[in-house]
Structures are given as structure tokens and as C-alpha cells.
Design a protein around this motif. Structure first.
Motif, PDB file in Angstrom:
ATOM      1  N   LYS A   1       9.026 133.209  58.336  1.00  0.00           N
ATOM      2  CA  LYS A   1       8.329 132.476  57.273  1.00  0.00           C
ATOM      3  C   LYS A   1       9.056 132.541  55.924  1.00  0.00           C
ATOM      4  O   LYS A   1       8.572 132.015  54.939  1.00  0.00           O
ATOM      5  N   GLY A   2      10.222 133.194  55.906  1.00  0.00           N
ATOM      6  CA  GLY A   2      11.037 133.201  54.690  1.00  0.00           C
ATOM      7  C   GLY A   2      10.707 134.305  53.709  1.00  0.00           C
ATOM      8  O   GLY A   2      11.227 134.300  52.588  1.00  0.00           O
ATOM      9  N   SER A   3       9.895 135.265  54.078  1.00  0.00           N
ATOM     10  CA  SER A   3       9.596 136.369  53.166  1.00  0.00           C
ATOM     11  C   SER A   3      10.769 137.362  53.156  1.00  0.00           C
ATOM     12  O   SER A   3      11.758 137.196  53.878  1.00  0.00           O
ATOM     13  N   ALA A   4      10.667 138.393  52.359  1.00  0.00           N
ATOM     14  CA  ALA A   4      11.786 139.296  52.071  1.00  0.00           C
ATOM     15  C   ALA A   4      12.255 140.143  53.245  1.00  0.00           C
ATOM     16  O   ALA A   4      13.405 140.585  53.272  1.00  0.00           O
ATOM     17  N   GLU A   5      11.403 140.385  54.229  1.00  0.00           N
ATOM     18  CA  GLU A   5      11.726 141.340  55.283  1.00  0.00           C
ATOM     19  C   GLU A   5      12.992 140.958  56.057  1.00  0.00           C
ATOM     20  O   GLU A   5      13.158 139.828  56.473  1.00  0.00           O
TER      21      GLU A   5
ATOM     22  N   GLU B   1      21.494 143.027  46.513  1.00  0.00           N
ATOM     23  CA  GLU B   1      21.486 142.498  45.138  1.00  0.00           C
ATOM     24  C   GLU B   1      21.325 140.971  45.130  1.00  0.00           C
ATOM     25  O   GLU B   1      20.571 140.426  44.322  1.00  0.00           O
ATOM     26  N   LYS B   2      22.028 140.296  46.023  1.00  0.00           N
ATOM     27  CA  LYS B   2      21.888 138.836  46.119  1.00  0.00           C
ATOM     28  C   LYS B   2      20.480 138.456  46.542  1.00  0.00           C
ATOM     29  O   LYS B   2      19.903 137.487  46.044  1.00  0.00           O
ATOM     30  N   ARG B   3      19.922 139.216  47.467  1.00  0.00           N
ATOM     31  CA  ARG B   3      18.565 138.949  47.962  1.00  0.00           C
ATOM     32  C   ARG B   3      17.551 139.105  46.828  1.00  0.00           C
ATOM     33  O   ARG B   3      16.631 138.308  46.698  1.00  0.00           O
ATOM     34  N   ILE B   4      17.724 140.136  46.011  1.00  0.00           N
ATOM     35  CA  ILE B   4      16.831 140.344  44.866  1.00  0.00           C
ATOM     36  C   ILE B   4      16.925 139.154  43.918  1.00  0.00           C
ATOM     37  O   ILE B   4      15.903 138.638  43.445  1.00  0.00           O
ATOM     38  N   GLY B   5      18.145 138.689  43.647  1.00  0.00           N
ATOM     39  CA  GLY B   5      18.328 137.525  42.769  1.00  0.00           C
ATOM     40  C   GLY B   5      17.632 136.290  43.304  1.00  0.00           C
ATOM     41  O   GLY B   5      16.968 135.553  42.559  1.00  0.00           O
ATOM     42  N   THR B   6      17.743 136.047  44.597  1.00  0.00           N
ATOM     43  CA  THR B   6      17.091 134.895  45.224  1.00  0.00           C
ATOM     44  C   THR B   6      15.571 135.028  45.136  1.00  0.00           C
ATOM     45  O   THR B   6      14.869 134.062  44.794  1.00  0.00           O
ATOM     46  N   LEU B   7      15.077 136.214  45.426  1.00  0.00           N
ATOM     47  CA  LEU B   7      13.626 136.428  45.405  1.00  0.00           C
ATOM     48  C   LEU B   7      13.060 136.305  43.988  1.00  0.00           C
ATOM     49  O   LEU B   7      11.931 135.829  43.812  1.00  0.00           O
ATOM     50  N   GLN B   8      13.817 136.706  42.976  1.00  0.00           N
ATOM     51  CA  GLN B   8      13.354 136.583  41.595  1.00  0.00           C
ATOM     52  C   GLN B   8      13.087 135.126  41.247  1.00  0.00           C
ATOM     53  O   GLN B   8      12.162 134.815  40.500  1.00  0.00           O
ATOM     54  N   GLN B   9      13.877 134.228  41.799  1.00  0.00           N
ATOM     55  CA  GLN B   9      13.717 132.805  41.527  1.00  0.00           C
ATOM     56  C   GLN B   9      12.614 132.168  42.358  1.00  0.00           C
ATOM     57  O   GLN B   9      11.883 131.311  41.865  1.00  0.00           O
ATOM     58  N   TYR B  10      12.516 132.548  43.644  1.00  0.00           N
ATOM     59  CA  TYR B  10      11.637 131.823  44.555  1.00  0.00           C
ATOM     60  C   TYR B  10      10.379 132.567  44.988  1.00  0.00           C
ATOM     61  O   TYR B  10       9.412 131.929  45.415  1.00  0.00           O
ATOM     62  N   SER B  11      10.397 133.872  44.915  1.00  0.00           N
ATOM     63  CA  SER B  11       9.251 134.647  45.393  1.00  0.00           C
ATOM     64  C   SER B  11       9.177 135.982  44.650  1.00  0.00           C
ATOM     65  O   SER B  11       9.356 137.050  45.239  1.00  0.00           O
ATOM     66  N   PRO B  12       8.890 135.935  43.338  1.00  0.00           N
ATOM     67  CA  PRO B  12       8.936 137.149  42.518  1.00  0.00           C
ATOM     68  C   PRO B  12       8.030 138.288  43.017  1.00  0.00           C
ATOM     69  O   PRO B  12       8.338 139.458  42.812  1.00  0.00           O
ATOM     70  N   GLU B  13       6.971 137.945  43.716  1.00  0.00           N
ATOM     71  CA  GLU B  13       6.059 138.986  44.215  1.00  0.00           C
ATOM     72  C   GLU B  13       6.714 139.852  45.299  1.00  0.00           C
ATOM     73  O   GLU B  13       6.208 140.917  45.634  1.00  0.00           O
ATOM     74  N   GLN B  14       7.843 139.404  45.841  1.00  0.00           N
ATOM     75  CA  GLN B  14       8.522 140.143  46.905  1.00  0.00           C
ATOM     76  C   GLN B  14       9.733 140.943  46.412  1.00  0.00           C
ATOM     77  O   GLN B  14      10.363 141.651  47.187  1.00  0.00           O
ATOM     78  N   VAL B  15      10.032 140.842  45.132  1.00  0.00           N
ATOM     79  CA  VAL B  15      11.206 141.516  44.569  1.00  0.00           C
ATOM     80  C   VAL B  15      11.120 143.027  44.757  1.00  0.00           C
ATOM     81  O   VAL B  15      12.112 143.674  45.128  1.00  0.00           O
ATOM     82  N   GLU B  16       9.946 143.599  44.549  1.00  0.00           N
ATOM     83  CA  GLU B  16       9.802 145.052  44.666  1.00  0.00           C
ATOM     84  C   GLU B  16      10.183 145.549  46.064  1.00  0.00           C
ATOM     85  O   GLU B  16      10.826 146.588  46.209  1.00  0.00           O
ATOM     86  N   MET B  17       9.808 144.800  47.089  1.00  0.00           N
ATOM     87  CA  MET B  17      10.167 145.196  48.450  1.00  0.00           C
ATOM     88  C   MET B  17      11.691 145.232  48.599  1.00  0.00           C
ATOM     89  O   MET B  17      12.242 146.180  49.176  1.00  0.00           O
ATOM     90  N   ALA B  18      12.369 144.236  48.072  1.00  0.00           N
ATOM     91  CA  ALA B  18      13.836 144.197  48.163  1.00  0.00           C
ATOM     92  C   ALA B  18      14.471 145.303  47.314  1.00  0.00           C
ATOM     93  O   ALA B  18      15.487 145.883  47.708  1.00  0.00           O
ATOM     94  N   GLU B  19      13.880 145.606  46.184  1.00  0.00           N
ATOM     95  CA  GLU B  19      14.404 146.687  45.341  1.00  0.00           C
ATOM     96  C   GLU B  19      14.282 148.046  46.034  1.00  0.00           C
ATOM     97  O   GLU B  19      15.046 148.960  45.747  1.00  0.00           O
ATOM     98  N   ASN B  20      13.337 148.173  46.954  1.00  0.00           N
ATOM     99  CA  ASN B  20      13.142 149.418  47.702  1.00  0.00           C
ATOM    100  C   ASN B  20      13.899 149.421  49.036  1.00  0.00           C
ATOM    101  O   ASN B  20      13.637 150.271  49.897  1.00  0.00           O
TER     102      ASN B  20
END
Length: 173
Positions: free
Chosen positions: A93-97, A122-141
């Protein structure tokens, strides 16, 4: 006089035998190539994906499939010739996992592989910041880890549980 010759001859034979034994012992002490622990990637994939029950439905691509090299090179800048095998799972579904495990051909490549996976985070965090900011924390962890010939990138709600499975199956050499 004959006795002295026999003793000299015996000493030479003994010295030759000892030299031969020494050479054979030294050959046994040479550097051996470490192949590391062998892990069945299919089993590893199933156990890692099963460790986090919160994972959404995941799409999996892996080595041995059609276009495996092309798929791999879209995920990382590592030369495919340095890879023994891999699997990559991401949310349908395109989420961060995502979970990405690579078996390296050579353990000495670990620093390059870990660096590449950290760049991916790092690239994934950048993409998520633009398209799905609520998922950034998961990528940061995210967890990027190495055990023997294997490196892994784990982005999930319960990445600690997934990492534990990875360590149990790939560690303990």
C-alpha cells in the motif's frame, strides 16, 4: 668410522623429516576464506516478516527471480556482482515498512553495504517527509545491522523484534 657415517646420515634424515613436518604445519596455518554462516533466505524472510504482526501486506522481490539484478540496482548503488543473494519486502500500500536483507559474497564489503543501506534510509525519510509525514518517525527509527555475511535494513513498527530474528538466524558464528 662407519658408525659416525651412519649417525650423520641419520641426523640428515631426521632434519629432513622435521623440515617436512614444519612445512606441512605452516601450510595448515595459511589464511582461509571465511564464508560465514549459511542461512536459508526463504526461511529468514518468512521469520522476519512474521516477527512483526503489524506489518501490512508486503510485496517481496528476491534474487533468483526474473530481473533480479535490475530490481536490486533500483534499490541500492551496490554492484550486483558483490551480492550472493537478497530479498526485499515493502508495503503493497506504499507505507514506510520495508525489510531488505543482503547476503554479501565477501565479509570485507560490510562497510560499503551498511553505508548504502543508511543512504537508502535517508532517501526514504526525504520521500516520506514530502508524501507521508506521519510515517517519518518509523523511518527515522530504522535499523541497519550486520551479522556475518548478511546486512539488513528494517523499517517497521516493531523493528526490534524483526532485528532479533535476524540476529538469531544470521549470528552466532
Amino acid at each position: 668410522m662407519g658408525k659416525m657415517r651412519k649417525m650423520r646420515k641419520m641426523r640428515r634424515i631426521m632434519a629432513g623429516v622435521l623440515s617436512l613436518v614444519l612445512v606441512l604445519c605452516m601450510m595448515g596455518c595459511g589464511k582461509t576464506e571465511e564464508t560465514g554462516k549459511q542461512v536459508d533466505l526463504q526461511t529468514l524472510q518468512e521469520k522476519m516478516l512474521g516477527a512483526d504482526t503489524t506489518l501490512p501486506e508486503m510485496k517481496v522481490i528476491k534474487s533468483g527471480e526474473e530481473q533480479d539484478e535490475l530490481n536490486f540496482t533500483t534499490l541500492t548503488d551496490i554492484e550486483y556482482e558483490r551480492v550472493a543473494a537478497y530479498f526485499y519486502a515493502c508495503s503493497k500500500k506504499g507505507s514506510a515498512e520495508e525489510i531488505f536483507v543482503i547476503q554479501m559474497k565477501d565479509k570485507s564489503d560490510a562497510a560499503d553495504f551498511l553505508s548504502s543501506l543508511n543512504e537508502r534510509v535517508e532517501k526514504r525519510i526525504g520521500t516520506l517527509q514530502q508524501y507521508s509525514p506521519e510515517q517519518v518517525e518509523m523511518a527515522e527509527n530504522a535499523v541497519v545491522v550486520r551479522e556475518g555475511n548478511y546486512v539488513a535494513l528494517i523499517i517497521s513498527e516493531k523493528c526490534g523484534l524483526v532485528q532479533q530474528v535476524f540476529k538469531e538466524m544470521c549470528g552466532g558464528e
